[in-house]
Design a protein around this motif. Structure first.
Motif, mmCIF file in Angstrom:
data_model
loop_
_atom_site.group_PDB
_atom_site.id
_atom_site.type_symbol
_atom_site.label_atom_id
_atom_site.label_comp_id
_atom_site.label_asym_id
_atom_site.label_seq_id
_atom_site.Cartn_x
_atom_site.Cartn_y
_atom_site.Cartn_z
ATOM 1 N N VAL A 33 0.857 -1.183 0.000
ATOM 2 C CA VAL A 33 0.000 0.000 0.000
ATOM 3 C C VAL A 33 0.896 1.236 0.000
ATOM 4 N N TYR A 39 2.828 6.905 2.411
ATOM 5 C CA TYR A 39 2.778 7.274 3.833
ATOM 6 C C TYR A 39 3.739 8.426 4.133
ATOM 7 N N PHE A 82 -8.360 2.016 -4.188
ATOM 8 C CA PHE A 82 -9.377 1.720 -3.169
ATOM 9 C C PHE A 82 -10.685 2.487 -3.379
ATOM 10 N N GLN A 123 -14.717 -4.240 -3.984
ATOM 11 C CA GLN A 123 -14.521 -4.074 -2.547
ATOM 12 C C GLN A 123 -15.846 -4.339 -1.829
ATOM 13 N N ARG A 130 -17.647 1.558 5.834
ATOM 14 C CA ARG A 130 -16.848 2.659 5.302
ATOM 15 C C ARG A 130 -16.821 2.608 3.781
ATOM 16 N N MET A 154 -11.887 -7.764 -2.361
ATOM 17 C CA MET A 154 -11.232 -7.392 -1.100
ATOM 18 C C MET A 154 -12.227 -6.826 -0.085
ATOM 19 N N HIS A 156 -11.881 -4.931 4.242
ATOM 20 C CA HIS A 156 -10.904 -4.336 5.168
ATOM 21 C C HIS A 156 -11.363 -4.553 6.602
ATOM 22 N N ALA A 190 -4.484 -6.211 5.923
ATOM 23 C CA ALA A 190 -3.445 -5.179 5.877
ATOM 24 C C ALA A 190 -2.349 -5.635 6.862
ATOM 25 N N THR A 191 -1.499 -4.730 7.329
ATOM 26 C CA THR A 191 -0.415 -5.134 8.231
ATOM 27 C C THR A 191 -0.959 -5.928 9.420
ATOM 28 N N PRO A 207 -0.083 -4.973 3.004
ATOM 29 C CA PRO A 207 0.546 -4.220 4.100
ATOM 30 C C PRO A 207 0.854 -2.783 3.689
ATOM 31 N N GLY A 208 0.665 -1.878 4.639
ATOM 32 C CA GLY A 208 1.045 -0.473 4.469
ATOM 33 C C GLY A 208 2.001 -0.081 5.570
ATOM 34 N N VAL A 209 1.456 0.288 6.715
ATOM 35 C CA VAL A 209 2.260 0.938 7.757
ATOM 36 C C VAL A 209 3.481 0.120 8.200
ATOM 37 N N TYR A 330 0.753 6.289 11.836
ATOM 38 C CA TYR A 330 0.283 6.670 10.500
ATOM 39 C C TYR A 330 0.217 8.194 10.371
HETATM 40 C C1 LIG Z 1 -4.547 1.915 4.287
HETATM 41 C C2 LIG Z 1 -5.137 0.616 3.910
HETATM 42 C C3 LIG Z 1 -4.374 -0.563 3.962
HETATM 43 C C4 LIG Z 1 -3.015 -0.620 4.622
HETATM 44 O O1 LIG Z 1 -3.191 -0.659 6.007
HETATM 45 P P1 LIG Z 1 -1.982 -0.694 7.052
HETATM 46 O O2 LIG Z 1 -2.649 -0.754 8.352
HETATM 47 O O3 LIG Z 1 -1.229 0.568 6.836
HETATM 48 O O4 LIG Z 1 -1.165 -1.898 6.734
HETATM 49 C C5 LIG Z 1 -4.931 -1.722 3.446
HETATM 50 N N1 LIG Z 1 -6.187 -1.726 2.945
HETATM 51 C C6 LIG Z 1 -6.969 -0.626 2.905
HETATM 52 C C7 LIG Z 1 -8.339 -0.703 2.348
HETATM 53 C C8 LIG Z 1 -6.482 0.574 3.397
HETATM 54 O O5 LIG Z 1 -7.255 1.671 3.379
#
Ligand SMILES: *Cc1c(COP(=O)(O)O)cnc(C)c1O
Length: 350
Positions: A33, A39, A82, A123, A130, A154, A156, A190-191, A207-209, A330
């Motif tokens: 991500v 970020y 997204f 999604q 959300r 996907m 979340h 995600a992470t 994964p993002g953060v 974040y």
């Molecule tokens: C920001 C985001 C992620 C990444 O999340 P982290 O907690 O940073 O790993 C993954 N999926 C969606 C839909 C997001 O908005």
């Protein structure tokens, strides 16, 4: 030079991606991500580094961010959006080969009319309320959508890093029910979801953060360092106060350094009289208010006035700063200001 210097360690970024990739079950594809300018660290450099590490699928929040990633990577890697297919996005999605994650029947219709045959994903909302189609909405268009061959389905998780009520399992069950038998690659984690274990991994993780060195990923390689130059230092006598509003008053003689950065550089004002700058293992508490371009910190215990103090580095990571500012890593990352001199290390020429 009176600008802070922000150093971004691309090798550490690549290591974090590899670690999160290893944390997933075998055969699971690990995406990345890179929304909000990676970020806050520079989306193009981040994405090029992660391609070299092995990432093949990138996620952004909006189509414009997808355009930046496409320009940085060229054709090949998949870029998923997204926010889906918004009015006015068709040209960008079509020309730059972006994959919108369609969030509603309205978006599905818009996409199929504007770009028939163009790739898309779906999604689903599994309880976060959300983004994404709800169960009834999905049931109504599921057959049409599946016939058109989505690339990914996907959802979340709302509480992957702090679940106390079993909400993750509820969402997992909901996601399974909504996607069973589709034959389409799925992504839920995600992470935080990666760390919940293989039940949550499905075919693709996002994964993002954690890539950028933040919680809930434990023991990440530190990616960001932020060093702030000292402009001057002075002795403050008992009874004297410091900064706007005179919010801190000395009880004994202190040596105070003024550094060149403030809330205009994304250093949260809430760190006033709470946060800490560091010099080589020594804490230097912030005294007085964080102002727009300046911060004052206690260097009484240092042997001499240093050239710079660190907000982020080996002594203090993004999560420690976030804790002091009563926020999350974040927000600390995505606030990093535009005025810093940015330097990238490692990354083998990326
Ligand atoms: C920001 C985001 C992620 C990444 O999340 P982290 O907690 O940073 O790993 C993954 N999926 C969606 C839909 C997001 O908005």
């Amino acid at each position: 030079m009176a600008t802070g210097s922000l150093t971004i360690d691309l090798d550490a970024l690549a290591r974090n991606w590899t670690e999160l990739d290893r944390a997933s079950a075998q055969g699971v594809e690990t995406g990345a991500v890179v929304k909000a300018d990676g970020y806050g660290l520079g989306a193009a450099r981040v994405a090029r580094t992660l391609v070299k590490a092995g990432a093949r699928r990138f996620f952004v929040a909006i189509a414009e961010e997808g355009a930046t990633i496409r320009a940085a990577l060229g054709r090949g890697p998949e870029i998923c959006v997204f926010s889906g297919h918004m009015p006015g996005d068709a040209d960008m999605i079509g020309d730059l080969d972006l994959v919108p994650m369609l969030n509603s029947v309205e978006q599905l219709t818009r996409h199929m009319e504007a770009l028939p045959g163009h790739p898309f994903g779906i999604q689903l909302d599994t309880g976060m309320n959300r983004l994404g189609m709800e169960p009834a909405e999905w049931a109504a268009v599921r057959d049409i959508a599946l016939k058109a061959g989505p690339r990914l389905i996907m959802s979340h998780l709302a509480c992957s890093d702090e679940d106390t009520t079993g909400f993750n399992e509820k969402q997992l069950t909901c996601f399974r029910e909504m996607t069973e038998g589709t034959g389409v690659p799925r992504s839920l984690a995600a992470t935080g979801g990666i760390l919940l274990g293989p039940d949550y991994h499905f075919e693709v993780t996002r994964p993002g953060v954690g890539l950028y060195g933040g919680r809930p990923f434990t023991d990440p390689a530190p990616v960001v360092a932020l060093s702030l130059p000292v402009i001057q230092s002075r002795e403050v006598e008992p009874g004297e106060s410091i900064g706007y509003g005179c919010t801190w008053t000395a009880e004994e003689r202190r040596t105070v350094a003024t550094v060149a950065a403030g809330y205009a550089d994304g250093i949260l004002r809430y760190l006033t009289n709470r946060g800490t700058l560091w010099f080589d293992g020594h804490p230097c508490p912030i005294l007085g208010r964080v102002s727009m371009d300046l911060i004052t910190a206690d260097i009484t215990d240092l042997p001499r006035t240093p050239d710079a103090l660190d907000l982020l580095g080996p002594d203090q990571g993004v999560d420690e700063v976030a804790d002091a500012a009563q926020t999350i890593g974040y927000e600390v990352l995505t606030n990093l200001g535009a005025r810093y001199a940015r330097r990238y290390t490692g990354g083998a020429g990326s």
